[in-house]
Structures are given as C-alpha cells and as structure tokens.
Write a protein that holds these residues in place. Structure first.
Motif, PDB file in Angstrom:
ATOM      1  N   SER A 162      65.704 -28.870 -10.125  1.00  0.00           N
ATOM      2  CA  SER A 162      67.061 -28.568 -10.551  1.00  0.00           C
ATOM      3  C   SER A 162      68.012 -29.704 -10.216  1.00  0.00           C
ATOM      4  O   SER A 162      69.133 -29.748 -10.717  1.00  0.00           O
ATOM      5  CB  SER A 162      67.530 -27.273  -9.896  1.00  0.00           C
ATOM      6  N   ASP A 163      67.571 -30.621  -9.353  1.00  0.00           N
ATOM      7  CA  ASP A 163      68.371 -31.798  -9.057  1.00  0.00           C
ATOM      8  C   ASP A 163      68.182 -32.802 -10.189  1.00  0.00           C
ATOM      9  O   ASP A 163      67.093 -33.341 -10.373  1.00  0.00           O
ATOM     10  CB  ASP A 163      67.913 -32.406  -7.727  1.00  0.00           C
ATOM     11  N   ARG A 164      69.224 -32.997 -10.944  1.00  0.00           N
ATOM     12  CA  ARG A 164      69.106 -33.901 -12.093  1.00  0.00           C
ATOM     13  C   ARG A 164      69.863 -35.209 -11.876  1.00  0.00           C
ATOM     14  O   ARG A 164      70.193 -35.905 -12.833  1.00  0.00           O
ATOM     15  CB  ARG A 164      69.565 -33.188 -13.372  1.00  0.00           C
ATOM     16  N   THR A 165      70.151 -35.523 -10.634  1.00  0.00           N
ATOM     17  CA  THR A 165      70.772 -36.821 -10.349  1.00  0.00           C
ATOM     18  C   THR A 165      69.711 -37.911 -10.439  1.00  0.00           C
ATOM     19  O   THR A 165      68.513 -37.637 -10.257  1.00  0.00           O
ATOM     20  CB  THR A 165      71.414 -36.831  -8.954  1.00  0.00           C
ATOM     21  N   PRO A 166      70.121 -39.132 -10.696  1.00  0.00           N
ATOM     22  CA  PRO A 166      69.126 -40.202 -10.880  1.00  0.00           C
ATOM     23  C   PRO A 166      68.338 -40.490  -9.606  1.00  0.00           C
ATOM     24  O   PRO A 166      68.796 -40.218  -8.498  1.00  0.00           O
ATOM     25  CB  PRO A 166      69.983 -41.413 -11.277  1.00  0.00           C
ATOM     26  N   SER A 167      67.168 -41.053  -9.801  1.00  0.00           N
ATOM     27  CA  SER A 167      66.363 -41.520  -8.677  1.00  0.00           C
ATOM     28  C   SER A 167      66.809 -42.920  -8.274  1.00  0.00           C
ATOM     29  O   SER A 167      67.288 -43.710  -9.105  1.00  0.00           O
ATOM     30  CB  SER A 167      64.887 -41.565  -9.057  1.00  0.00           C
ATOM     31  N   ASP A 168      66.643 -43.235  -6.994  1.00  0.00           N
ATOM     32  CA  ASP A 168      66.953 -44.587  -6.512  1.00  0.00           C
ATOM     33  C   ASP A 168      65.717 -45.479  -6.612  1.00  0.00           C
ATOM     34  O   ASP A 168      64.595 -45.015  -6.489  1.00  0.00           O
ATOM     35  CB  ASP A 168      67.397 -44.542  -5.051  1.00  0.00           C
ATOM     36  N   ARG A 169      65.963 -46.751  -6.797  1.00  0.00           N
ATOM     37  CA  ARG A 169      64.922 -47.770  -6.703  1.00  0.00           C
ATOM     38  C   ARG A 169      63.639 -47.379  -7.462  1.00  0.00           C
ATOM     39  O   ARG A 169      62.544 -47.325  -6.896  1.00  0.00           O
ATOM     40  CB  ARG A 169      64.589 -48.062  -5.244  1.00  0.00           C
ATOM     41  N   VAL A 170      63.794 -47.115  -8.726  1.00  0.00           N
ATOM     42  CA  VAL A 170      62.644 -46.741  -9.549  1.00  0.00           C
ATOM     43  C   VAL A 170      62.071 -47.989 -10.217  1.00  0.00           C
ATOM     44  O   VAL A 170      62.812 -48.843 -10.699  1.00  0.00           O
ATOM     45  CB  VAL A 170      63.072 -45.713 -10.619  1.00  0.00           C
ATOM     46  N   ASP A 171      60.750 -48.058 -10.234  1.00  0.00           N
ATOM     47  CA  ASP A 171      60.124 -49.176 -10.952  1.00  0.00           C
ATOM     48  C   ASP A 171      60.219 -48.978 -12.460  1.00  0.00           C
ATOM     49  O   ASP A 171      60.526 -49.916 -13.193  1.00  0.00           O
ATOM     50  CB  ASP A 171      58.647 -49.283 -10.554  1.00  0.00           C
ATOM     51  N   VAL A 172      59.906 -47.759 -12.878  1.00  0.00           N
ATOM     52  CA  VAL A 172      59.827 -47.512 -14.323  1.00  0.00           C
ATOM     53  C   VAL A 172      60.559 -46.226 -14.682  1.00  0.00           C
ATOM     54  O   VAL A 172      60.353 -45.190 -14.038  1.00  0.00           O
ATOM     55  CB  VAL A 172      58.353 -47.397 -14.785  1.00  0.00           C
ATOM     56  N   CYS A 173      61.384 -46.290 -15.690  1.00  0.00           N
ATOM     57  CA  CYS A 173      62.000 -45.110 -16.280  1.00  0.00           C
ATOM     58  C   CYS A 173      61.378 -44.890 -17.650  1.00  0.00           C
ATOM     59  O   CYS A 173      61.410 -45.790 -18.497  1.00  0.00           O
ATOM     60  CB  CYS A 173      63.510 -45.308 -16.406  1.00  0.00           C
ATOM     61  N   ILE A 174      60.796 -43.712 -17.823  1.00  0.00           N
ATOM     62  CA  ILE A 174      60.164 -43.364 -19.100  1.00  0.00           C
ATOM     63  C   ILE A 174      61.017 -42.306 -19.787  1.00  0.00           C
ATOM     64  O   ILE A 174      61.422 -41.329 -19.149  1.00  0.00           O
ATOM     65  CB  ILE A 174      58.727 -42.830 -18.872  1.00  0.00           C
ATOM     66  N   ILE A 175      61.253 -42.497 -21.062  1.00  0.00           N
ATOM     67  CA  ILE A 175      62.062 -41.533 -21.810  1.00  0.00           C
ATOM     68  C   ILE A 175      61.132 -40.765 -22.735  1.00  0.00           C
ATOM     69  O   ILE A 175      60.593 -41.314 -23.701  1.00  0.00           O
ATOM     70  CB  ILE A 175      63.176 -42.260 -22.581  1.00  0.00           C
ATOM     71  N   GLY A 176      60.898 -39.503 -22.402  1.00  0.00           N
ATOM     72  CA  GLY A 176      60.015 -38.668 -23.202  1.00  0.00           C
ATOM     73  C   GLY A 176      58.794 -38.234 -22.412  1.00  0.00           C
ATOM     74  O   GLY A 176      58.084 -39.074 -21.845  1.00  0.00           O
ATOM     75  N   ALA A 177      58.542 -36.908 -22.360  1.00  0.00           N
ATOM     76  CA  ALA A 177      57.413 -36.358 -21.602  1.00  0.00           C
ATOM     77  C   ALA A 177      56.336 -35.801 -22.519  1.00  0.00           C
ATOM     78  O   ALA A 177      55.677 -34.815 -22.209  1.00  0.00           O
ATOM     79  CB  ALA A 177      57.900 -35.276 -20.639  1.00  0.00           C
ATOM     80  N   GLY A 178      56.150 -36.429 -23.675  1.00  0.00           N
ATOM     81  CA  GLY A 178      55.025 -36.089 -24.544  1.00  0.00           C
ATOM     82  C   GLY A 178      53.785 -36.834 -24.078  1.00  0.00           C
ATOM     83  O   GLY A 178      53.749 -37.364 -22.961  1.00  0.00           O
TER      84      GLY A 178
END
Lengths: 182, 547
Positions: free
Chosen positions: B5-21
C-alpha cells in the motif's frame, strides 16, 4: 438422470465455492451466527422453494433430484457470495409478486404448466440477462440463467447432451482424448 | 504476492521497469537474481487470485462482455480506432499485475529462421538485426521460465537443443481424425507447445480441464506472469500497482532518463528515479508513453528521432473454416489446442503431391501461415443454454441437435510491417488523468487478404477430405485480429529506420530500454509471447552488462 450432492459439489467448485466447512448444507433460514460470531449468508426457505420450483420447469424431465441439487448449489454459492444472494432473493421476490398478481398464488404453489407460462408471460425467455437491469432481466439473470448455469456446468447436466466435461467444470484431461464409444 | 500500500518511490534503484506483464516480470526476475535493486510500476491492479473462478463464470455467462472479465474499460482505458478496420483494443489486453497473460491462450512457438530474414529470403519487408541463432538460447530459457509442455515432433520447427520442460498434451480424439485426413493429403501434423502444465510443474498443479483458458484459467496450471512476479518479489523486486506512469523525464542533455512520473490512486504524483529504465507496457501503451513524454528537446516524443514510434503496427489475422461431420467430434472438453501444422509457414505457396494444390502466386506474394486443429469447434452446451429462449425438454432437444458434430480449423496469418498502420495519440479524447488516448490506425492489406484466402483454401481441402460439410468460414472480409500487438518500436541498426538497437536500447537515450513485441521487425505468424519472453531475457543480460 439423477442429480446428486456430488453434482452440487461440482457445480459449487465451478462457482468458486470452497467446499467443506459450512459451505454445503441443506438447512435454510435467515442468516445465523456461527460459534465464532460471524454471520452466515443463506437464502430463506421460501426463496429456495421458489428456485426449486423454477428448476422443475427449466430442467429437462430426465433430470431427477432437482430439490437436493438446487438447494445445495444455491445455498453454497450464496454463502460465498452474499451480494449474489441478495440479487437472487430480489429476483425471486419479483417472481412471486408477479405470480400472485396473475395467478393469485406464489410461484412455487403453481402447477408446472402455470410456472412455465408465468416465466414466458413476463418475457423471461427472451429478456437479456442483466444483474443490474429491469425486474425481468434480473429474473433471467438470477433465476433462469443461474439455474441453467448450475445444471449445464455439471457433468450430469451435459452428459445428457454427450459432453462429460463441460466448460466451467474441472473434469480433468482424460475425456477429451476419448472417442465417442469409450 | 503481498500487497504494497506504500506507493512512494524506492530509493537508490538500479532499474525501474514500467509494466508487470510477462516482459517486465521476466526482466525483473532475471535482474533481481543478479542482485540488482528493481522496482516495477504497474498501471493496473494486483488482482485477487481468489476471484478467478468468479471471473470465469463471468466469462461464460452472456451478460458480461469480454473486457469486463478483467475489469477493462471506462475512462482509464479509453481509446479511438480510426483506420479502415475497427480495432477492439480493450478486448485484446489486460491492465494489471500479470498483464495480458492473465487472459491469453498460452500457445508458445518459436519464430522460424525465415521470420528474421524476410528481406533476404523472400525479398519483402525487412530483416531483423538479429537472427535465430542470436535468440536461440534465450528461447530455451523462456520455455523453462514459462513452463512449456511440448514435443520435438514438429518437422518444420527451427532447431532446438533440449526437450521442452514438460511432455506435450496428448492429442484429442478429433486430432487423430485430422491426422488421418492430413496424412492422405501429404500434410504433416504435430503437437502444439503449450504454456500450461501437462504435469505438476514448479509447485503448480497440472491442468484440470476447466475449458476456459482464454479469457481466464481459474487454476495455476496455465502460465501467467504473476508466477514470475512472485519469484521476482521473493528475490527482492518491489511491485507498485495502480500507478500509471504519466511521462518519462530526461536530463538536461537529453541523453538519459531521470525519472518516471506516476500517479497513485489517491492522486499523489511521484517521481521514481533509477539508473536504467525498461519500458515493458505492451505494443500500445509503450509507444503511447513515449509520445506522451514529449519535451522541448524531443517535441515529437521520446526515442522518436526516427519518427517511427508507434509506426509499423502489426497484428496476426485469424483465418478459419468449419463444418459438420457424421461422427461425434468430442469438442469443448478442454479450452486449448493439441495439434497444428506449420507445413505452410515457410512456403505458403507450396502444395503437396497428394491433394493440396499449389498457390497461383509465388511465395513472396504471401505472409506466413500457421494452421490449427480445433478442440472447441461449435457451440458449448452451457453457452447455448444461457442464450436460449427455450428451456426444459425443448432446450435439451435443441442442445442435442446442436452439439456433437462440429469440426473446425483455425489459423494465424502474418501481416507485413506497413508505416501507415500505427498507434498514435488522439488529443480529442482524454483518459482519467487528462492524457490523450491511444489511437489505433489499422487496416488489412491485400497481401494479408491473399494469405487468408490461401489459408482458407488449405483448410477447405483438409476438411473436405475429412468428409465435412462446410458451414462457415472466416475469410479476408470477416477476419479479425488475434490480439498480438507488434512492431510499434521496431528494432534495427539504423537510428533513422528504427527505435531500438539490437540490444533493445533506444537509439536516442542511453538508459532507456524496451521489452515486448513492439520491437518486432516482422510479425511471423506464431503467437508472440515466447519470443517476447526470449527477448526479455536477452534484454536483461544487456541491462545487467550496463550496470
């Protein structure tokens, strides 16, 4: 062809009801409190009786055991899906009101030919099934199609047609490989 | 899967993927296994697995349309279709964790070698910048990841190095009759690779034959991308659902993406930063997001210096023929296919010595053709009963008349890449966040129509050999899309002719990658998800190398 408790179990499985515990029972009545205090959702006796009466018209005459099957199927399903149960109860209320208005008796008290006529007279045969539609469209959805879905997603119902594993029934992987003589 | 339920961004992420297909899930899983920090932003919800049987019932009962089975539709999913052919977009996709694999059929074939070399071999369309050998090892990994039941009995399939993870589903009763007729005509039949469990696999049960694979399997037996998401989550990937990405923002130089800007259900706007960004939102929303992300530096949209973002939209077209025979065909027990033939794939013009006439045009005048033998021909009793205006004995009699003797063949026909088939933006209509909706502009060209007619001709010959009285046909005028969105961010080596390079990184931006069938250069005629999966695993290797 006799519908059995096993068919009700199959139909309930196809409807997503967890079989076991309090899901399958034959008693009827208002919601009751269980030992842990949670409410159980059940259709009242009159509603179930009306559904059984409708099934006796909607199901082919070759089918036996309709009362036990319908009672088990709808009560089990309603326990799992209370909103659906309210839709069924409302549609049955309309069906009864209609029967009283036209035949001076509740639907379940009519002879089968009058039940058949009542459903046709209100256009439940041609109405589009719609859970949010008009009274008749909800009768088509919550009574006519509800009962036909229960029957024709069970092997007993579709074996009458020559299909042992209908859509919506988890009948395994053997039947599709067999020829018609097996 | 656990909810987040926490939808705030993650810190220090290597990869951001858009789409969970499937594409996003596989990239995430592979990168997490290599200890990279990964977050996935998914526009749709995380569906409750317990609801699947109710969704199945909805799919069978006639009151509910197809998009409603997976909650598609409404302002969020608004679109326009402006081409010569109407495109039913919301019938063809699911938004949510798992993506469209929640509603797919589950057929998983490798593309043939010729699909990568259409310009070289047939003199048409374009070559991919990679060939079959480049992707071959990834196909094997993809078959393991998806759990494919299959056999090495297809004489037309490209070379493979190892057996499928599970044995194939045995042929159906009608398959055997089809095989006899095909043998008399000189047509070889073979098994269908299926992403469903013919045996217990990786902790999930075998198929139990609910018969409703598409649009919903109520068990875990058919692969969907939630299976991979669960593994990825266990490996540390964070999945944030219900956060449609509004735009991608680049740095001052215009060389790298800084952040994905997304909106939460309560209306908060956040920026997810990362070192690398992988766009895996499908063949429609991927180009749409690039076009929505216009800036002063990129007024025509991101990664679009070629002007080709959204162009070359391709589909597979359905071709089918059916009829009635005087024997019981035993249909509608299961909802998947067990036999097919690829005999007319590499050379649709070729005939056989024993009955299939050659085409009256050369191979290059066609697109590839894949032919299938149905296990669900004709009506199902429950479907007929719920649509009927009779009941009781009369209904049973009509069901007995209608069910039992139907037989049919289907098939997919490829479509060549054409610049005038495209996905764009329609600013006259907006979604629930005020963004222009996707505009699908599509038509079926003459080459495709000719190929559909050729498929019909072969189907007619086989069904006639089987003794069928032909009663229906889906030909070039009645055809529709198979719901495979391809080609809208095509792959290539020339930045003027393509959107991504052979490593699937955009030509224009150093840290923006695209996973999915939008990078396909040609369509082939195979269901695309296995190739999507293989390319995703390849892309993951390239992203890993860049970190």
């Amino acid at each position: 062809m006799r519908l059995t408790r096993r068919d009700a179990l199959a139909a309930l499985t196809a409807a997503g009801v967890t079989v076991g515990g309090g899901a399958l029972f034959l008693s009827t009545g208002e919601p009751e409190s269980t030992a842990d205090g949670t409410a159980e959702h059940r259709l009242d006796e009159s509603t179930v009786r009306t559904l059984v009466a409708a099934a006796e018209v909607l199901y082919p005459s070759e089918v036996e055991g309709t009362e036990e099957f319908v009672t088990s199927y709808v009560q089990g399903k309603v326990e799992e899906r209370p909103d659906h149960g309210r839709g069924i109860a409302d549609a049955v209320d309309y069906l009864d009101d209609y029967a009283v208005a036209w035949y001076d008796a509740k639907f379940a008290d009519l002879v089968p030919s009058d039940r058949d006529e009542a459903l046709e007279r209100m256009n439940a045969d041609t109405a589009a099934p719609d859970p949010n539609g008009s009274d008749v469209e909800r009768v088509r959805y919550f009574v006519v199609n509800e009962l036909l879905y229960g029957l024709y997603t069970t092997p007993t119902g579709t074996t009458l047609v020559g299909l042992e594993n209908p859509r919506g029934h988890p009948g395994g992987l053997a039947s599709y490989q067999r020829g018609p003589q097996s | 899967m656990t909810g987040d339920s926490d939808r705030t961004p993650s810190d220090r992420v290597d990869v951001c993927i858009i789409g969970a297909g499937p594409a996003g899930a596989l990239v995430a899983d592979r990168l997490a296994a290599r200890r990279h920090e990964v977050v996935i932003l998914e526009a749709g919800p995380r569906f409750d697995r317990a609801d699947r049987i109710e969704r199945m019932e909805r799919s069978i009962r006639p009151s509910h349309d197809l998009p409603s089975v997976w909650d598609m539709g409404g302002e969020r999913d608004a679109y326009t279709s402006t081409g010569e052919w109407f495109y039913p977009l919301n019938n063809s996709r699911v938004k949510g964790v798992g993506g469209t694999t929640l509603s797919w059929q589950g057929m998983v074939m490798r593309l043939h070698e010729v699909d990568f070399e259409m310009r070289s071999e047939w003199g048409v369309a374009a070559d991919w910048p990679i060939d079959y050998e480049d992707i071959r090892p990834y196909y094997g990994s993809a078959e393991s990841a998806l759990g494919v039941a299959g056999a090495s009995d297809n004489p037309f399939a490209p070379p493979r190095e190892s057996p499928h993870p599970m044995p194939p589903f045995p042929p159906s009763h009608s398959d055997a009759r089809f095989a006899e007729a095909c043998e008399r005509l000189g047509v070889a039949t073979h098994s269908v690779p299926n992403a469903r469990n013919s045996a217990p696999f990786d902790g999930d049960s075998k198929c139990v034959g609910f018969g409703t694979c598409k649009p919903v399997c109520p068990t875990d037996a058919k692969y969907d991308a939630t299976r991979t998401i669960e593994k990825a989550t266990d490996a540390g990937v964070r999945v944030i659902d219900r956060v449609p990405v509004q735009r991608l923002e680049h740095d001052r130089s215009g060389q790298v993406i800084d952040a994905a800007v997304y909106v939460t259900p309560d209306g908060e706007t956040h920026r997810q930063t990362a070192r690398q960004f992988v766009l895996a939102a499908g063949g429609i929303e991927t180009p749409r997001l690039l076009l929505l992300s216009e800036s002063e530096t990129y007024p025509d949209g991101l990664a679009n210096s070629s002007g080709l973002v959204g162009r070359y939209f391709m589909e597979h077209l359905f071709a089918g023929t059916g009829g009635i025979v005087d024997w019981r065909t035993r249909q509608n027990h299961v909802g998947f296919l067990t036999s097919e033939t690829h005999q007319f794939y590499d050379d649709p013009a070729a005939g056989t010595e024993r009955g299939i006439p050659p085409a009256d045009a050369q191979t290059a005048a066609f697109t590839p053709i894949k032919l299938e033998f149905f296990n669900y021909a004709g009506p199902s009793p429950v479907g007929l009963a719920l649509d009927s205006d009779i009941w009781g004995d009369e209904l049973l009699e009509s069901l007995r008349d209608a069910y039992g003797n139907s037989i049919a063949m289907g098939g997919l026909v490829g479509q060549r890449p054409r610049k005038d088939n495209f996905v764009g933006l329609d600013s006259s209509k907006t979604d629930d966040h005020g963004n222009p909706v996707p505009r699908v502009h599509w038509r079926v060209d003459d080459v495709t129509k000719r190929s559909i007619r050729r498929a019909n001709e072969i189907q007619e010959t086989i069904l006639t050999e089987l003794g069928a009285e032909l009663t229906w046909q889906v030909g070039p005028e009645e055809t529709g899309p198979a719901f495979h969105h391809m080609g809208t961010t095509r792959m290539g080596t020339d930045p003027a002719e393509s959107v991504v390079n052979p490593r699937m990184r955009t030509h224009d931006l150093d840290n923006l990658w695209i996973a999915g069938s939008s990078v396909f250069v040609t369509s082939g005629a195979m269901n695309p998800t296995l190739t999507i999966a293989a390319l995703a695993l390849k892309l993951a290797d390239h992203v890993d190398e860049s970190l």
